[in-house]
Design a protein around this motif. Structure first.
Motif, mmCIF file in Angstrom:
data_model
loop_
_atom_site.group_PDB
_atom_site.id
_atom_site.type_symbol
_atom_site.label_atom_id
_atom_site.label_comp_id
_atom_site.label_asym_id
_atom_site.label_seq_id
_atom_site.Cartn_x
_atom_site.Cartn_y
_atom_site.Cartn_z
ATOM 1 N N SER A 80 0.828 -1.206 -0.082
ATOM 2 C CA SER A 80 0.154 -0.062 0.119
ATOM 3 C C SER A 80 0.813 1.107 -0.113
ATOM 4 C CB SER A 80 -0.841 0.121 1.409
ATOM 5 O OG SER A 80 0.003 -0.082 2.480
ATOM 6 N N SER A 81 2.136 1.076 0.667
ATOM 7 C CA SER A 81 3.059 2.319 0.433
ATOM 8 C C SER A 81 3.353 2.834 -0.881
ATOM 9 C CB SER A 81 4.422 2.018 1.409
ATOM 10 O OG SER A 81 4.961 0.925 0.732
ATOM 11 N N HIS A 82 3.353 1.779 -1.762
ATOM 12 C CA HIS A 82 3.709 2.285 -3.101
ATOM 13 C C HIS A 82 4.996 2.923 -3.294
ATOM 14 C CE1 HIS A 82 -0.052 0.922 -5.058
ATOM 15 N NE2 HIS A 82 -0.853 1.675 -4.406
ATOM 16 N N SER A 83 6.171 2.552 -2.284
ATOM 17 C CA SER A 83 7.196 3.310 -2.216
ATOM 18 C C SER A 83 8.064 3.193 -3.660
ATOM 19 C CB SER A 83 8.085 2.841 -1.329
ATOM 20 O OG SER A 83 9.034 1.986 -1.616
ATOM 21 N N LEU A 84 8.504 4.407 -4.062
ATOM 22 C CA LEU A 84 9.076 4.520 -5.254
ATOM 23 C C LEU A 84 10.552 3.840 -5.405
ATOM 24 C CD1 LEU A 84 8.465 8.205 -6.219
ATOM 25 C CD2 LEU A 84 7.903 6.174 -7.518
ATOM 26 N N THR A 85 10.957 3.228 -4.194
ATOM 27 C CA THR A 85 12.412 2.593 -3.948
ATOM 28 C C THR A 85 12.022 1.143 -4.895
ATOM 29 O OG1 THR A 85 12.387 3.500 -1.855
ATOM 30 C CG2 THR A 85 13.871 1.777 -2.437
#
Lengths: 257, 231, 44, 233
Positions: free
Chosen positions: A83-88
């Motif tokens: 859910s965080s959809h982190s760009l990392t």
């Protein structure tokens, strides 16, 4: 774009850290050992003679290419599912895909060179080589789509979905090529890596090759991923600078009427 | 993120919230901030006129309200729904008519309106009602869009808005390429829409014409709103 | 060594290709790093 | 409630498909431009192959190659109609569910593709006179249906991704051709078995139908999930 960084003080760090130095040196040592052994010490193969030496670079390259695309697929899935959809995750997927295409390219070239020596022909429609070529083109498309415009999250979502489709296609292509090749009863072509009987030392060197190339991959992907972080950071900085210019534009135009 | 309300009425907005509420909104196209910190509040039933030089960001502002331009920074709600979280939901109740009218050239006026009606399950009477309201009955309705005048195309696009029961009308240069009669007709349509509870945002260069029409004028420059005193 | 051209060639292709890519990629990363303040580099 | 929504979605999918087909009937791009183009491609293959014996043997492959080239033209056309007047934006602004758009456009593309394939098949029979036999008809029909479905789904999926993007003329083939390789392989082998080229038996064709069906099912599911994120910003 002014090249003095927004922070004012000139930054000292580039994308290198202790971690990358460790991986870099280990990788270099491993590759050095691989070349020395592959070209000099290892005995020629009974029937393939010298051409088996190509195996020491071809097999590790292929291994890293498949590993890289695996990492891209997993990172893309994580970007989509978390859910965080982190760009990392997105940057890792992009960096790994770029390096995967590089290794897949050299794998294809060395495969052809080896094929030329073993069967006198550069390209055979061997199921594995065909799948390799397919992945190469698929991820060239992936890299092209990554360069399309849009916000960072648009790029990330679009690329991740495309990577998932890439994964979906692999079994389809694999089975269709294997089914297709089974129709051809051409001479029992020795498998691409020839399965020459590897004695202890040769097997060990191949293993060192795999380790060395994997370290090399990790080293490259860390640097590339950080470069992508910098690119995105520059976009944001660029945006701040552009916002300042844009807002000034409003005041400027005010003088009109 | 398809909302559950496909058939039933919406469940999200209670109608009391303002039609448009943007705070410090930044939107970017190809690295260029077309919107550089927009603060705007529009009540329901208003007709707001945006004017300003070319490239000021008028069109981008309308596209943002229509949910077509992603939000880079800032927050915003349209018809009480968050621009990011309820984007699909808010889109269903917003209508955008720009230079590209969103019509199919090869289909006739009536077929276009009927198609958009089928996207929201409006029935035939609503289609006829919309065509009536836009004065597009009889021979006109059966003319393919490709052979229609700019005025007829504009009115067809508005008919599609009506049939989609859009509550927020976003009109980009609606008077462009219209003759005097068509313009008056358009003004009537916009006034009628506002009277029936819709909110209309108009981006236009034609100051004198739309000055009388709008309840409020807002100047857009450098991707921001520059409020005019009194308006 | 027989077929030396092809064998050496394959090593040159692999290691050369990787070296060229690594060099261009890292030099570009260094240029970028000079223009981004350290605060924005999570690894520092 | 759930069936009501499903019924409504089906109505809208049909409406989009009907719209696409009506736009095609009015514009007649398929009839006047795409089909002549595909037959021309076949004729050019004929010039290139030159030897009748070989031409007869590779006719099935040529049919599907011509189909793939035509698929690209048709996909760009179906999304050009949307983008031309900002209609894709309007579809999105109207909050139409991307899955509905995907299936609606895929169905319309499948119908047009099916028509094109029949014309191409007839042209190939005339130009290359491959062996024909009644026993292969069932296999040929199955190939026709399953391949058309697969190609239409993949074409719509990647057509949506590249719609409205500069350089889509070159990006679309780069994305689509690798993906449809299994269809090219499978459909060609199946048609060869159906026609009996190079003495292939009809029974050899059916495993390929299995593969093509799996391909179609994979992109039916994959497309439904991926189309939304790919076209949406």
């Amino acid at each position: 774009m002014a090249n003095a960084p927004a922070g004012g003080i000139t930054p000292t760090h580039d994308t290198g850290t202790r971690v990358t130095q460790v991986f870099g040196t280990l990788a270099a040592l491993g590759v050095a050992w691989l070349c020395a052994f592959g070209l000099l010490f290892s005995p020629a193969d009974r029937d393939q003679r010298e051409s088996v030496r190509i195996m020491y670079v071809h097999v590790p390259s292929a291994w890293v290419a498949y590993l890289a695309f695996g990492v891209t697929a997993v990172a893309s899935a994580l970007y989509l599912l978390r859910s965080s959809h982190s760009l990392t995750w997105d940057r890792l997927a992009g960096a790994s895909a770029e390096i995967g295409v590089l290794f897949m390219g050299v794998t294809l070239v060395t495969g052809m060179l080896w094929g030329r020596l073993s069967w006198g022909v550069f390209w055979t429609w061997d199921a594995r080589l065909t799948l390799t070529a397919f992945l190469f083109v698929t991820f060239l498309g992936y890299l092209a789509v990554r360069r399309l415009g849009g916000t960072q999250h648009q790029r990330a979502k679009r690329s991740a979905v495309l990577a998932m489709l890439g994964v979906l296609e692999i079994p389809l292509v694999h089975f269709s090529v294997r089914l297709w090749r089974s129709l051809h009863q051409d001479a029992t072509v020795a498998r691409i890596d020839g399965d020459p009987d590897l004695d202890g030392l040769m097997l060990f060197s191949l293993f060192v090759g795999l380790i060395a190339f994997t370290l090399l991959y990790v080293w490259l992907v860390i640097h590339r991923q950080r470069a992508l972080v910098l690119e995105d950071a520059l976009d944001d900085h660029g945006l701040d600078a552009a916002l300042v210019e844009r807002r000034a534009e409003a005041a400027l135009q005010g003088g009109g009427r | 993120m398809t909302s559950v309300d496909l058939a039933a009425g919406t469940t999200v907005d209670d109608g009391s919230r303002p039609a448009v509420e943007l705070s410090d909104v930044v939107a970017v196209i190809g690295g260029f901030p077309v919107l550089a910190g927009v603060d705007l509040r529009v009540e329901r039933g208003e007709i707001v006129l945006f004017h300003g030089p070319n490239g000021a960001g008028k069109t981008s502002l309308l596209r943002l309200c229509a949910g077509l331009l992603p939000l880079e920074r800032g927050t915003g709600t349209i018809l009480g729904m968050d621009v990011v979280d309820h984007r699909d939901e808010l889109r269903r109740r917003v209508g955008l008519v720009a230079h590209a009218n969103g019509l199919y050239q090869d289909l006739t006026v009536a077929e276009n309106v009927r198609f958009w009606a089928s996207m929201v399950d409006a029935d035939a009477s609503e289609v006829d009602g919309a065509l009536d309201r836009m004065g597009l009955r009889g021979r006109l309705a059966d003319a393919p869009i490709a052979r229609c005048s700019a005025g007829q195309r504009r009115r067809t696009a508005l008919a599609c808005l009506v049939v989609r029961r859009a509550e927020l009308w976003l009109l980009d240069e609606p008077h462009a390429a219209l003759d005097a009669a068509a313009r008056d007709q358009l003004d009537e349509i916009i006034r009628a829409a506002a009277a029936s509870g819709a909110t209309v945002l108009v981006a236009s260069h034609e100051l004198e014409r739309t000055m009388a029409l709008a309840t409020r004028h807002v100047e857009v420059r450098g991707g921001q709103i520059v409020e005019l005193p009194g308006g | 060594m027989e077929d030396a051209g092809f064998v050496i060639g394959s090593y040159v292709v692999v290691l050369g290709g990787i070296a060229v890519y690594a060099a261009t990629m890292i030099s570009r990363a260094r240029r970028l790093a000079r223009r981004v303040p350290d605060a924005d580099k999570p690894w520092t | 409630m759930a069936e009501r929504i499903r019924w409504i979605r089906w109505q809208r999918t049909r409406a989009i498909a009907a719209k696409d087909l009506r736009v095609e009937l009015r514009g007649r791009v398929l009839l006047n431009q795409v089909i002549p183009f595909s037959v021309l491609v076949l004729v050019l293959f004929g010039f290139a192959v030159d030897d009748d014996g070989i031409a007869q043997r590779v006719a099935p492959g040529l049919i599907w190659m011509a189909t793939l080239f035509s698929l690209l033209v048709m996909v760009q056309r179906t999304f050009a109609v949307e983008a031309a007047d900002g209609a894709l934006d309007s579809l999105r602004v109207a909050g139409v569910d991307p899955t509905v758009i995907f299936w609606g456009k895929a169905m319309a593309l499948a119908v047009q593709l099916a028509v094109l394939e029949i014309v191409l098949f007839a042209a190939a029979i005339i130009l290359f006179a491959p062996t024909l036999r009644v026993s292969g008809v069932a296999l040929l029909t199955a190939t026709w249906i399953v391949s058309t479905a697969g190609l239409a789904l993949v074409g719509t999926l990647y057509g949506g991704l590249t719609a409205g993007i500069q350089g889509r003329e070159t990006l679309l083939p780069l994305l689509v051709f690798p993906v449809v390789a299994p269809v090219l392989i499978g459909a060609t082998r199946a048609v060869e078995s159906g026609l009996g080229t190079t003495g292939a038996a009809v029974s050899e064709g059916w495993p390929w139908i299995g593969l093509l069906t799996v391909f179609g099912a994979a992109f039916a599911a994959g497309g439904t999930l991926a189309f939304g994120p790919l076209i949406d910003d």
